[in-house]
Write a protein that holds these residues in place. Structure first.
Motif, PDB file in Angstrom:
ATOM      1  N   ASP A 223       0.794  -1.214   0.000  1.00  0.00           N
ATOM      2  CA  ASP A 223       0.000   0.000   0.000  1.00  0.00           C
ATOM      3  C   ASP A 223       0.832   1.272   0.000  1.00  0.00           C
ATOM      4  OD1 ASP A 223      -2.222  -1.562   0.031  1.00  0.00           O
ATOM      5  OD2 ASP A 223      -2.585  -1.389   2.174  1.00  0.00           O
ATOM      6  N   SER A 224       2.148   1.185   0.133  1.00  0.00           N
ATOM      7  CA  SER A 224       2.948   2.391   0.226  1.00  0.00           C
ATOM      8  C   SER A 224       3.038   3.127  -1.097  1.00  0.00           C
ATOM      9  CB  SER A 224       4.355   2.052   0.739  1.00  0.00           C
ATOM     10  OG  SER A 224       4.999   1.170  -0.158  1.00  0.00           O
ATOM     11  N   ALA A 225       2.691   2.488  -2.196  1.00  0.00           N
ATOM     12  CA  ALA A 225       2.634   3.155  -3.501  1.00  0.00           C
ATOM     13  C   ALA A 225       1.469   2.583  -4.289  1.00  0.00           C
ATOM     14  CB  ALA A 225       3.945   2.959  -4.267  1.00  0.00           C
ATOM     15  N   LEU A 258       1.171   7.226  -6.865  1.00  0.00           N
ATOM     16  CA  LEU A 258       1.045   7.965  -5.623  1.00  0.00           C
ATOM     17  C   LEU A 258       1.840   7.261  -4.528  1.00  0.00           C
ATOM     18  CD1 LEU A 258      -2.812   8.678  -5.517  1.00  0.00           C
ATOM     19  CD2 LEU A 258      -1.024   9.928  -6.736  1.00  0.00           C
ATOM     20  N   THR A 259       2.693   8.006  -3.847  1.00  0.00           N
ATOM     21  CA  THR A 259       3.400   7.480  -2.687  1.00  0.00           C
ATOM     22  C   THR A 259       2.649   7.911  -1.440  1.00  0.00           C
ATOM     23  OG1 THR A 259       5.520   7.630  -3.849  1.00  0.00           O
ATOM     24  CG2 THR A 259       5.593   7.405  -1.453  1.00  0.00           C
ATOM     25  N   ASP A 286       1.309  -0.656  -6.410  1.00  0.00           N
ATOM     26  CA  ASP A 286       2.470  -0.667  -7.295  1.00  0.00           C
ATOM     27  C   ASP A 286       3.289  -1.902  -6.955  1.00  0.00           C
ATOM     28  OD1 ASP A 286       4.669  -0.257  -8.850  1.00  0.00           O
ATOM     29  OD2 ASP A 286       5.308   1.604  -7.898  1.00  0.00           O
ATOM     30  N   GLN A 287       3.142  -2.943  -7.752  1.00  0.00           N
ATOM     31  CA  GLN A 287       3.775  -4.223  -7.432  1.00  0.00           C
ATOM     32  C   GLN A 287       5.282  -4.198  -7.605  1.00  0.00           C
ATOM     33  OE1 GLN A 287       1.710  -7.348  -9.515  1.00  0.00           O
ATOM     34  NE2 GLN A 287       0.056  -7.319  -8.030  1.00  0.00           N
ATOM     35  N   GLY A 288       5.806  -3.135  -8.200  1.00  0.00           N
ATOM     36  CA  GLY A 288       7.254  -3.018  -8.292  1.00  0.00           C
ATOM     37  C   GLY A 288       7.887  -2.518  -7.016  1.00  0.00           C
ATOM     38  N   ASN A 289       7.051  -2.103  -6.038  1.00  0.00           N
ATOM     39  CA  ASN A 289       7.583  -1.460  -4.854  1.00  0.00           C
ATOM     40  C   ASN A 289       8.449  -2.389  -4.018  1.00  0.00           C
ATOM     41  OD1 ASN A 289       7.640   1.043  -3.445  1.00  0.00           O
ATOM     42  ND2 ASN A 289       6.421   0.120  -1.840  1.00  0.00           N
TER      43      ASN A 289
END
Length: 304
Positions: A223-225, A258-259, A286-289
């Protein structure tokens, strides 16, 4: 609630090489804990120490309340372990092999048959008990490997690369099985596959050069991005003013990253965008996070 695994200040040295350096963490009941790290990070050493096949140079390992050093038989009795290559006897039939494993685990002779049947049901092996292991698909062999790890109903299950080499359908089946097993115990999974962690883990640990460099809930990582898609006519400048949004990165005219900060959730952001009167076509983590966090911590990268 007492931790199922309590690792306190574990260090392991091989001469001048420090494979593990003052590592501490816990595994809670019902938790699936992802164990990540590049090759040579110390994951295998840590797992060997947890399973009691390697002694630490210093530190303490408690398994379900039993000290692994002072009471190894009790502590090891609480553990079920599946190495990356399942310890199978290919010439044996599934029932024969699981019966053998039950006897090794000192299950009472009168309870062996019942334990084998229950374990086959849990692992989806009820229809293949009479099959020779060598003739099974890789997915079913992996199930047999998990079955031998849980036949004695351990409180702790340690899995090393449990879906390595499986096809997508088999991967999903094993993931579903792991989620089901986690309802009755705690599970530690060593893997290189980030999607595996996102799909089944509650929390993640990252080792690098023998040190624990990151620990946190997978939900926080997810959830952070966020990636969002708005309507073509949207005036997106308001996004940076939404509560809990610390940074907005345009990807194109409609898509943005969004961050988030604090405890802001994806649901909070969706509600705020709709309340603003904008059209929200897509919102997803954002699964790349997680990959970015892993790279930053293990390769020294600083740019997201």
């Amino acid at each position: 609630m007492a931790a199922l695994i309590h690792i306190s200040n574990i260090t392991r040295r091989y001469g001048d090489l420090c494979a593990l350096d003052d590592v501490s963490f816990e595994l809670q009941p019902g938790e699936v804990l992802g164990f990540l790290g590049p090759n040579g990070a110390g994951k295998s050493t840590a797992m060997q120490i947890i399973c009691g096949t390697l002694s630490p140079t210093s530190g303490q390992v408690i398994i379900n309340g039993a000290d692994l050093q002072s009471d190894p038989i009790t502590a090891k009795g609480h553990i079920g372990y599946l190495p990356e290559t399942p310890p199978l006897y290919p010439d044996m039939r599934v029932d024969e092999y699981l019966t053998f494993c039950a006897r090794l685990r000192k299950i009472a002779r009168s309870q062996v048959a019942l334990s084998v049947e229950k374990t086959k049901q849990r692992c989806g092996l009820a229809q293949v008990g009479s099959r020779v292991i060598a003739n099974l698909s890789k997915g079913y062999k992996q199930r047999v490997g998990i079955a031998q790890a849980i036949i004695h109903n351990p409180r702790v299950i340690v899995l090393d690369e449990p879906t390595s080499g499986l096809d997508p359908n088999q991967i999903q089946e094993i993931r579903d099985l792991i989620k089901t097993l986690s309802q009755e115990c705690g599970i530690l999974i060593s893997t290189h596959i980030m999607s595996e962690v996102r799909a089944i883990c509650d929390r993640v640990l990252i080792l690098h050069q023998g040190r624990l460099v990151y620990t946190g809930p997978v939900t926080t990582v997810k959830d952070s991005a966020l990636l969002i898609t708005l309507g073509q006519e949207s005036k997106w400048d308001y996004l940076a003013q939404l509560p809990g949004v610390s940074h907005v990165e345009p990807i194109d005219q409609q898509r943005f990253r969004l961050t988030l900060s604090g405890s802001t959730s994806a649901a909070d952001i969706a509600q705020a965008i709709v309340a603003h009167g904008d059209k929200l076509y897509e919102l997803r983590p954002d699964q790349g996070n997680l990959e970015q966090i892993f790279s930053q911590l293990t390769l020294g990268e600083t740019n997201p």
